[in-house]
Design a protein around this motif. Sequence first.
Motif, mmCIF file in Angstrom:
data_model
loop_
_atom_site.group_PDB
_atom_site.id
_atom_site.type_symbol
_atom_site.label_atom_id
_atom_site.label_comp_id
_atom_site.label_asym_id
_atom_site.label_seq_id
_atom_site.Cartn_x
_atom_site.Cartn_y
_atom_site.Cartn_z
ATOM 1 N N LYS A 10 -15.371 -60.227 9.193
ATOM 2 C CA LYS A 10 -16.427 -59.508 9.908
ATOM 3 C C LYS A 10 -15.827 -58.469 10.855
ATOM 4 C CE LYS A 10 -20.484 -60.316 12.869
ATOM 5 N NZ LYS A 10 -20.057 -59.597 14.062
ATOM 6 N N ASP A 11 -14.776 -58.869 11.555
ATOM 7 C CA ASP A 11 -14.117 -57.961 12.498
ATOM 8 C C ASP A 11 -13.539 -56.752 11.768
ATOM 9 O OD1 ASP A 11 -12.967 -56.863 14.749
ATOM 10 O OD2 ASP A 11 -11.211 -58.174 14.727
ATOM 11 N N LEU A 12 -12.895 -57.007 10.628
ATOM 12 C CA LEU A 12 -12.292 -55.913 9.873
ATOM 13 C C LEU A 12 -13.365 -54.991 9.289
ATOM 14 C CD1 LEU A 12 -9.694 -54.637 8.894
ATOM 15 C CD2 LEU A 12 -9.752 -56.152 6.899
ATOM 16 N N ARG A 13 -14.471 -55.576 8.845
ATOM 17 C CA ARG A 13 -15.577 -54.763 8.328
ATOM 18 C C ARG A 13 -16.126 -53.836 9.405
ATOM 19 N NH1 ARG A 13 -20.415 -57.368 5.272
ATOM 20 N NH2 ARG A 13 -20.738 -55.157 4.869
ATOM 21 N N GLU A 14 -16.292 -54.372 10.608
ATOM 22 C CA GLU A 14 -16.843 -53.569 11.707
ATOM 23 C C GLU A 14 -15.896 -52.451 12.104
ATOM 24 O OE1 GLU A 14 -17.626 -56.440 14.727
ATOM 25 O OE2 GLU A 14 -19.562 -57.067 13.860
ATOM 26 N N ARG A 15 -14.599 -52.702 11.986
ATOM 27 C CA ARG A 15 -13.623 -51.694 12.393
ATOM 28 C C ARG A 15 -13.360 -50.641 11.317
ATOM 29 N NH1 ARG A 15 -8.640 -54.990 15.052
ATOM 30 N NH2 ARG A 15 -7.821 -52.857 15.231
ATOM 31 N N GLY A 17 -15.699 -50.315 8.293
ATOM 32 C CA GLY A 17 -16.906 -49.933 7.570
ATOM 33 C C GLY A 17 -16.810 -50.164 6.073
ATOM 34 N N LEU A 18 -15.760 -50.853 5.621
ATOM 35 C CA LEU A 18 -15.577 -51.103 4.194
ATOM 36 C C LEU A 18 -16.249 -52.402 3.767
ATOM 37 C CD1 LEU A 18 -11.842 -50.006 3.893
ATOM 38 C CD2 LEU A 18 -13.871 -48.712 3.243
ATOM 39 N N GLY A 19 -16.281 -52.654 2.449
ATOM 40 C CA GLY A 19 -16.963 -53.811 1.907
ATOM 41 C C GLY A 19 -16.289 -55.131 2.247
ATOM 42 N N MET A 20 -17.078 -56.211 2.156
ATOM 43 C CA MET A 20 -16.592 -57.537 2.537
ATOM 44 C C MET A 20 -15.398 -57.974 1.688
ATOM 45 S SD MET A 20 -18.678 -61.138 2.649
ATOM 46 C CE MET A 20 -18.817 -61.187 0.857
ATOM 47 N N MET A 21 -15.516 -57.845 0.370
ATOM 48 C CA MET A 21 -14.435 -58.299 -0.502
ATOM 49 C C MET A 21 -13.182 -57.456 -0.319
ATOM 50 S SD MET A 21 -15.362 -60.995 -1.881
ATOM 51 C CE MET A 21 -13.871 -61.145 -2.875
ATOM 52 N N GLU A 22 -13.366 -56.156 -0.091
ATOM 53 C CA GLU A 22 -12.203 -55.297 0.133
ATOM 54 C C GLU A 22 -11.486 -55.706 1.411
ATOM 55 O OE1 GLU A 22 -11.075 -50.570 -0.397
ATOM 56 O OE2 GLU A 22 -13.167 -51.170 -0.180
ATOM 57 N N CYS A 23 -12.264 -56.040 2.432
ATOM 58 C CA CYS A 23 -11.668 -56.481 3.699
ATOM 59 C C CYS A 23 -10.978 -57.835 3.548
ATOM 60 C CB CYS A 23 -12.747 -56.568 4.781
ATOM 61 S SG CYS A 23 -13.362 -54.965 5.321
ATOM 62 N N LYS A 24 -11.618 -58.745 2.827
ATOM 63 C CA LYS A 24 -11.017 -60.066 2.628
ATOM 64 C C LYS A 24 -9.702 -59.959 1.875
ATOM 65 C CE LYS A 24 -11.892 -64.680 0.779
ATOM 66 N NZ LYS A 24 -12.846 -65.572 0.077
ATOM 67 N N ASN A 25 -9.682 -59.174 0.794
ATOM 68 C CA ASN A 25 -8.457 -58.990 0.013
ATOM 69 C C ASN A 25 -7.358 -58.348 0.842
ATOM 70 O OD1 ASN A 25 -9.659 -60.091 -2.251
ATOM 71 N ND2 ASN A 25 -10.310 -58.098 -3.070
ATOM 72 N N ALA A 26 -7.754 -57.387 1.705
ATOM 73 C CA ALA A 26 -6.759 -56.717 2.555
ATOM 74 C C ALA A 26 -6.147 -57.702 3.545
ATOM 75 C CB ALA A 26 -7.419 -55.563 3.298
ATOM 76 N N LEU A 27 -6.952 -58.593 4.075
ATOM 77 C CA LEU A 27 -6.450 -59.607 5.016
ATOM 78 C C LEU A 27 -5.529 -60.593 4.311
ATOM 79 C CD1 LEU A 27 -9.696 -60.224 7.093
ATOM 80 C CD2 LEU A 27 -7.502 -59.411 8.003
ATOM 81 N N ASN A 31 -1.575 -61.149 5.116
ATOM 82 C CA ASN A 31 -1.327 -62.478 5.687
ATOM 83 C C ASN A 31 -2.080 -62.688 7.004
ATOM 84 O OD1 ASN A 31 -0.194 -65.061 5.568
ATOM 85 N ND2 ASN A 31 1.593 -64.453 6.810
ATOM 86 N N GLY A 32 -3.312 -62.153 7.047
ATOM 87 C CA GLY A 32 -4.164 -62.389 8.206
ATOM 88 C C GLY A 32 -3.956 -61.436 9.369
ATOM 89 N N ASP A 33 -3.024 -60.490 9.255
ATOM 90 C CA ASP A 33 -2.759 -59.536 10.341
ATOM 91 C C ASP A 33 -3.744 -58.366 10.198
ATOM 92 O OD1 ASP A 33 -1.745 -57.386 11.941
ATOM 93 O OD2 ASP A 33 0.220 -58.376 11.960
ATOM 94 N N ILE A 34 -4.715 -58.285 11.098
ATOM 95 C CA ILE A 34 -5.766 -57.271 10.996
ATOM 96 C C ILE A 34 -5.202 -55.857 11.113
ATOM 97 C CG2 ILE A 34 -7.797 -56.299 12.156
ATOM 98 C CD1 ILE A 34 -8.804 -59.070 12.657
ATOM 99 N N ASP A 35 -4.255 -55.647 12.015
ATOM 100 C CA ASP A 35 -3.691 -54.300 12.186
ATOM 101 C C ASP A 35 -2.963 -53.836 10.933
ATOM 102 O OD1 ASP A 35 -4.638 -53.990 14.778
ATOM 103 O OD2 ASP A 35 -2.884 -54.956 15.667
ATOM 104 N N VAL A 36 -2.206 -54.754 10.312
ATOM 105 C CA VAL A 36 -1.516 -54.408 9.068
ATOM 106 C C VAL A 36 -2.538 -54.134 7.964
ATOM 107 C CG1 VAL A 36 -0.005 -55.262 7.235
ATOM 108 C CG2 VAL A 36 0.572 -55.690 9.632
ATOM 109 N N ALA A 37 -3.598 -54.944 7.937
ATOM 110 C CA ALA A 37 -4.654 -54.763 6.940
ATOM 111 C C ALA A 37 -5.300 -53.391 7.079
ATOM 112 C CB ALA A 37 -5.704 -55.864 7.080
ATOM 113 N N ILE A 38 -5.541 -52.974 8.323
ATOM 114 C CA ILE A 38 -6.149 -51.661 8.570
ATOM 115 C C ILE A 38 -5.232 -50.548 8.084
ATOM 116 C CG2 ILE A 38 -6.795 -50.021 10.387
ATOM 117 C CD1 ILE A 38 -7.963 -52.380 11.936
#
Length: 286
Positions: A10-15, A17-27, A31-38
């Motif tokens: 949810k946090d990554l989606r809000e930051r 604006g991308l889709g839920m599955m894309e955000c989940k896969n990126a995380l 390995n759960g690092d939001i900044d790296v995922a972004i």
Amino acid sequence: MAAISASMVKDLRERTGLGMMECKNALVEANGDIDVAIDNLRKSSALKAAKKSGRTAADGVVAVKQADDNSYAVVVEVNSETDFVARDDNFAAFAGEVLDAVFAGKQTDIAALMDGDLENKRSALVQKIGENISVRRAAVLEGDVVGAYVHSNNRIAVLVSLKGGNAEVAKDVAMHVAASNPQVVKPADMPQELIEKEKEIFSAQAQESGKPAEIIEKMVQGRIQKFLAESSLINQPFVKNPEVTVGDMAKQAGAEVVSFIRFEVGDGIEVEKKDFAQEVAEQLKG
């Protein structure tokens, strides 16, 4: 591997604006690092936006904005690939920002207009929505009195400049232009090459009648005069009152039509049509 929670997605989606599955896969990949995922999403999304920019965007909206003193107005066309996206609130907000930028600087050079913040926002919107978005064109019209009209579907917009009259008269003329799509203000404005083209067509049609050459010439001249009258704004019957021409209506209101600009979404854009089965096959290959 770090556990990926719903709150992290949810946090990554809000930051982003991308889709839920894309955000989940990126995380998961980060390995759960939001900044790296972004960072990873920004890299991959930029590539996706670049790929989408090659696709034809022939749908979208037009929008207008007038100066408070009616001395000038601007019109823009912003395109999407589908009507669905053209009705999206995020797309509408972006189109509004483009319109404001054009209005503020009377800027109609699209490359210069998009050089900077607007291009970043366009790219981000492409990433978020998943369609190509493009700012196609913009125009400014100035004059004694400038009026504007946008049809209810946001697909046709018109600016009209008058000498004399008022904004209400200009808007009425703009509404007529939206409905009747004249080519020029008055017959004398018609490009000679268009007249010659029509004359060639009329001549070919008249030849089939078998009439003498002098009769054919008169027939062609009559058709040309009719063509000029029907294609010229001031000679067309006014849509609100067909008993008078647009020119007479304006004259009665103390005005003279000087010029107009008409934008219609997708006008002149060639869209490649594909067989549905072929399109599905190409997507599966991709």
